[in-house]
Design an enzyme around this catalytic site. Structure first.
Site, PDB file in Angstrom:
ATOM      1  N   GLU A  63      -1.014   9.061-113.526  1.00 38.32           N
ATOM      2  CA  GLU A  63      -1.099   8.244-112.315  1.00 38.32           C
ATOM      3  C   GLU A  63      -1.187   6.757-112.652  1.00 38.32           C
ATOM      4  O   GLU A  63      -0.628   5.915-111.942  1.00 38.32           O
ATOM      5  CB  GLU A  63      -2.313   8.673-111.485  1.00 38.32           C
ATOM      6  CG  GLU A  63      -2.214  10.048-110.875  1.00 38.32           C
ATOM      7  CD  GLU A  63      -2.538  11.172-111.851  1.00 38.32           C
ATOM      8  OE1 GLU A  63      -2.366  12.346-111.481  1.00 38.32           O
ATOM      9  OE2 GLU A  63      -2.960  10.865-113.001  1.00 38.32           O
ATOM     10  N   PRO A 270       0.156  16.160-128.081  1.00 36.82           N
ATOM     11  CA  PRO A 270      -0.766  16.818-127.152  1.00 36.82           C
ATOM     12  C   PRO A 270      -1.192  15.874-126.030  1.00 36.82           C
ATOM     13  O   PRO A 270      -1.315  14.656-126.228  1.00 36.82           O
ATOM     14  CB  PRO A 270      -1.960  17.182-128.036  1.00 36.82           C
ATOM     15  CG  PRO A 270      -1.426  17.158-129.440  1.00 36.82           C
ATOM     16  CD  PRO A 270      -0.377  16.090-129.441  1.00 36.82           C
ATOM     17  N   ARG A 271      -1.412  16.445-124.856  1.00 36.33           N
ATOM     18  CA  ARG A 271      -1.798  15.647-123.694  1.00 36.33           C
ATOM     19  C   ARG A 271      -3.194  15.061-123.843  1.00 36.33           C
ATOM     20  O   ARG A 271      -3.450  13.928-123.424  1.00 36.33           O
ATOM     21  CB  ARG A 271      -1.747  16.528-122.433  1.00 36.33           C
ATOM     22  CG  ARG A 271      -2.129  15.822-121.133  1.00 36.33           C
ATOM     23  CD  ARG A 271      -1.048  14.873-120.683  1.00 36.33           C
ATOM     24  NE  ARG A 271      -1.319  14.335-119.354  1.00 36.33           N
ATOM     25  CZ  ARG A 271      -0.511  13.466-118.747  1.00 36.33           C
ATOM     26  NH1 ARG A 271       0.594  13.063-119.334  1.00 36.33           N
ATOM     27  NH2 ARG A 271      -0.801  13.015-117.548  1.00 36.33           N
ATOM     28  N   MET A 311      -3.114   7.385-128.987  1.00 40.03           N
ATOM     29  CA  MET A 311      -3.085   7.160-127.548  1.00 40.03           C
ATOM     30  C   MET A 311      -2.135   6.020-127.217  1.00 40.03           C
ATOM     31  O   MET A 311      -2.034   5.042-127.959  1.00 40.03           O
ATOM     32  CB  MET A 311      -4.488   6.832-127.032  1.00 40.03           C
ATOM     33  CG  MET A 311      -5.473   7.993-127.156  1.00 40.03           C
ATOM     34  SD  MET A 311      -4.972   9.446-126.199  1.00 40.03           S
ATOM     35  CE  MET A 311      -5.016   8.774-124.543  1.00 40.03           C
ATOM     36  N   GLY A 312      -1.438   6.159-126.103  1.00 40.26           N
ATOM     37  CA  GLY A 312      -0.625   5.058-125.595  1.00 40.26           C
ATOM     38  C   GLY A 312       0.731   4.897-126.243  1.00 40.26           C
ATOM     39  O   GLY A 312       1.356   3.852-126.080  1.00 40.26           O
ATOM     40  N   GLU A 313       1.204   5.895-126.994  1.00 36.21           N
ATOM     41  CA  GLU A 313       2.479   5.747-127.689  1.00 36.21           C
ATOM     42  C   GLU A 313       3.567   6.705-127.181  1.00 36.21           C
ATOM     43  O   GLU A 313       4.615   6.826-127.819  1.00 36.21           O
ATOM     44  CB  GLU A 313       2.292   5.936-129.190  1.00 36.21           C
ATOM     45  CG  GLU A 313       1.506   4.824-129.835  1.00 36.21           C
ATOM     46  CD  GLU A 313       1.605   4.838-131.350  1.00 36.21           C
ATOM     47  OE1 GLU A 313       1.943   3.782-131.933  1.00 36.21           O
ATOM     48  OE2 GLU A 313       1.353   5.907-131.952  1.00 36.21           O
ATOM     49  N   ASN A 337       5.882  13.827-115.993  1.00 34.16           N
ATOM     50  CA  ASN A 337       6.938  12.929-115.531  1.00 34.16           C
ATOM     51  C   ASN A 337       8.153  12.926-116.465  1.00 34.16           C
ATOM     52  O   ASN A 337       8.051  12.456-117.605  1.00 34.16           O
ATOM     53  CB  ASN A 337       6.355  11.521-115.419  1.00 34.16           C
ATOM     54  CG  ASN A 337       7.327  10.533-114.818  1.00 34.16           C
ATOM     55  OD1 ASN A 337       8.423  10.896-114.409  1.00 34.16           O
ATOM     56  ND2 ASN A 337       6.925   9.282-114.765  1.00 34.16           N
ATOM     57  N   PRO A 338       9.333  13.398-116.009  1.00 29.21           N
ATOM     58  CA  PRO A 338      10.529  13.370-116.853  1.00 29.21           C
ATOM     59  C   PRO A 338      11.232  12.017-116.851  1.00 29.21           C
ATOM     60  O   PRO A 338      12.108  11.765-117.685  1.00 29.21           O
ATOM     61  CB  PRO A 338      11.433  14.427-116.216  1.00 29.21           C
ATOM     62  CG  PRO A 338      11.079  14.370-114.766  1.00 29.21           C
ATOM     63  CD  PRO A 338       9.599  14.075-114.720  1.00 29.21           C
ATOM     64  N   GLU A 340      10.216   9.049-117.583  1.00 37.01           N
ATOM     65  CA  GLU A 340       9.941   8.182-118.724  1.00 37.01           C
ATOM     66  C   GLU A 340      10.949   8.426-119.838  1.00 37.01           C
ATOM     67  O   GLU A 340      11.379   7.484-120.515  1.00 37.01           O
ATOM     68  CB  GLU A 340       8.514   8.402-119.216  1.00 37.01           C
ATOM     69  CG  GLU A 340       7.459   7.974-118.218  1.00 37.01           C
ATOM     70  CD  GLU A 340       6.055   8.425-118.583  1.00 37.01           C
ATOM     71  OE1 GLU A 340       5.098   7.751-118.191  1.00 37.01           O
ATOM     72  OE2 GLU A 340       5.921   9.459-119.272  1.00 37.01           O
TER      73      GLU A 340
END
Length: 426
Positions: A63, A270-271, A311-313, A337-338, A340
């Site tokens: 989000e 991993p999420r 994280m963030g990559e 989300n596809p 991206e």
């Protein structure tokens, strides 16, 4: 307070101790879950300045990333206002910090007890509250209405399953929806479901999916080109935002793929960070050589898997990839989300559990830029088909980028409504 909301509040108060026990338990693997508990009860520090405030709530990483173009517009267009962003998860909070730093205030959104939300609103005093996607909080929304704070549901979506769930508490849902100034729905079907639950036509506008407005930083592309240069001519696919139960299937598909493409590289992401160690162990069990991104070492030619334990990559990994598997879809999570991946011209493969993106995938499949699979065998089959045909793969990527470009503009369509609500508030 209505009987429905009173009953809901009593139940929430009863559950609160167990919610904090769960936070403590999750904190074993991710210490961030044990931090800032006061914020979850509405104890936040008031703004030092006397600036008026706009508050935006984005539950977690997805989000927050989706809200990024809106947040940038809010920071520019409404510069006299301070922007306060709330999250629910530690990864969401970390994403806010990474993307926006000191340009925004941030905290967790308090749990939806009457006392906590009133305490939060009293400290923050927002002139406008924006809530991303499907977040219906009866006490928060009632407190906003009582304080005459305009409330907007942005990128509002309702799956069939969510609609059935809210319908079971029809009185409470109708009461909650009545507090909203605007419901900016993704598509007509979402709007119809909100109407069926008790929203009024006056409250609803169909503005499209804000996720199409995703910004792509040029530095990400440059960084990806440098990484690919060091990896040589290897083909690369990314399995993005995986959940428990998926990684084993993905590693199985990769082992099958290696039989045809001996040096193909899997970037496995991993999420949730608390699963990094667990997924590393799965790579070992699968007897696949791997390296962890966190090791900061140059990727060895013999490594079959790069574990994205950072994280963030994720956008960087999409930019590096020839193909993307968007996870949360081989298990019943609802997909991620596809768009991206498509922004970088990367075709998408997904599992069949895609109810979070039911407005997007049918068109992507129709245009030939996405494929749905239900097994590791089919995943490996479609990976091999696209990896062995660079012309078809690149053509699909261009079609995906064109589709993305055609759908942009949701934020621009939303801003005039925000102007009116802020003007009325002032």
């Amino acid at each position: 307070m209505s009987l429905a909301r009173f009953s809901y509040s009593c139940l929430l108060y009863l559950l609160l101790p167990f919610i904090f026990i769960k936070l403590g338990w999750r904190g074993r693997l991710n210490p961030a879950y044990r931090q800032a508990w006061g914020e979850r009860l509405g104890y936040v520090k008031a703004l030092k300045s006397k600036q008026p405030c706009i508050c935006l709530h984005a539950v977690s990483v997805g989000e927050t990333m989706a809200a990024r173009p809106l947040i940038e517009q809010l920071l520019t267009r409404y510069s006299p206002y301070k922007l306060w962003i709330t999250s629910t998860t530690p990864t969401g909070a970390a994403t806010v910090e990474r993307l926006f730093g000191s340009r925004v205030e941030r905290s967790y959104l308090p749990y939806d007890t009457p006392a906590a939300v009133k305490r939060f609103l009293r400290q923050v005093q927002p002139h406008l509250l924006l809530v991303m996607e499907t977040e219906l909080w009866p006490n928060l929304y009632a407190a906003c209405a009582q304080a005459k704070i305009p409330l907007v549901l942005v990128n509002a979506r309702l799956s069939e399953r969510s609609t059935r769930g809210y319908a079971r508490v029809q009185n409470l849902t109708r009461e909650t929806l009545a507090q909203m100034s605007l419901i900016a729905a993704r598509e007509q079907l979402d709007a119809e479901r909100f109407l069926a639950l008790g929203a009024t036509p006056k409250q609803l506008k169909v503005l499209g999916n804000i996720k199409f407005d995703i910004p792509i930083a040029t530095e990400v592309k440059a960084q990806a080109l440098e990484l690919r240069r060091t990896w040589g001519e290897r083909l690369v696919w990314v399995a993005a935002s995986t959940h428990r139960g998926e990684d084993e299937l993905i590693l199985q598909a990769h082992k099958n793929l290696l039989k045809q493409f001996s040096d193909v590289l899997l970037i496995l992401v991993p999420r949730h960070p608390e699963r990094f160690v667990e997924v590393a162990a799965l790579c070992e069990q699968a007897q696949l050589s791997y390296q962890r991104r966190s090791s900061a070492q140059v990727l060895a030619n013999t490594s079959a898997v790069l574990l994205g334990d950072s994280m963030g990559e994720l956008l960087l990994w999409y930019a590096c990839a020839d193909l993307a598997f968007v996870a949360g879809s081989l298990v019943d999570v609802g997909g991620h989300n596809p768009l991206e991946a498509l922004a970088f011209g990367v075709p998408v493969i997904s599992g069949n559990y895609i109810h979070n993106f039911q407005d997007i995938y049918p068109e992507l499949v129709k245009r030939g830029v996405a494929v749905l699979v239900d097994s590791p065998t089919l995943l490996a089959h479609h990976l091999a088909a696209w990896l062995s045909n660079p012309t078809a793969r690149q053509q699909a990527g261009r079609v995906g980028q064109d589709f993305l470009e055609q759908q942009r503009g949701v934020v621009e369509r939303l801003l005039p409504d925000l102007d009116k609500l802020l003007s009325a508030k002032n």
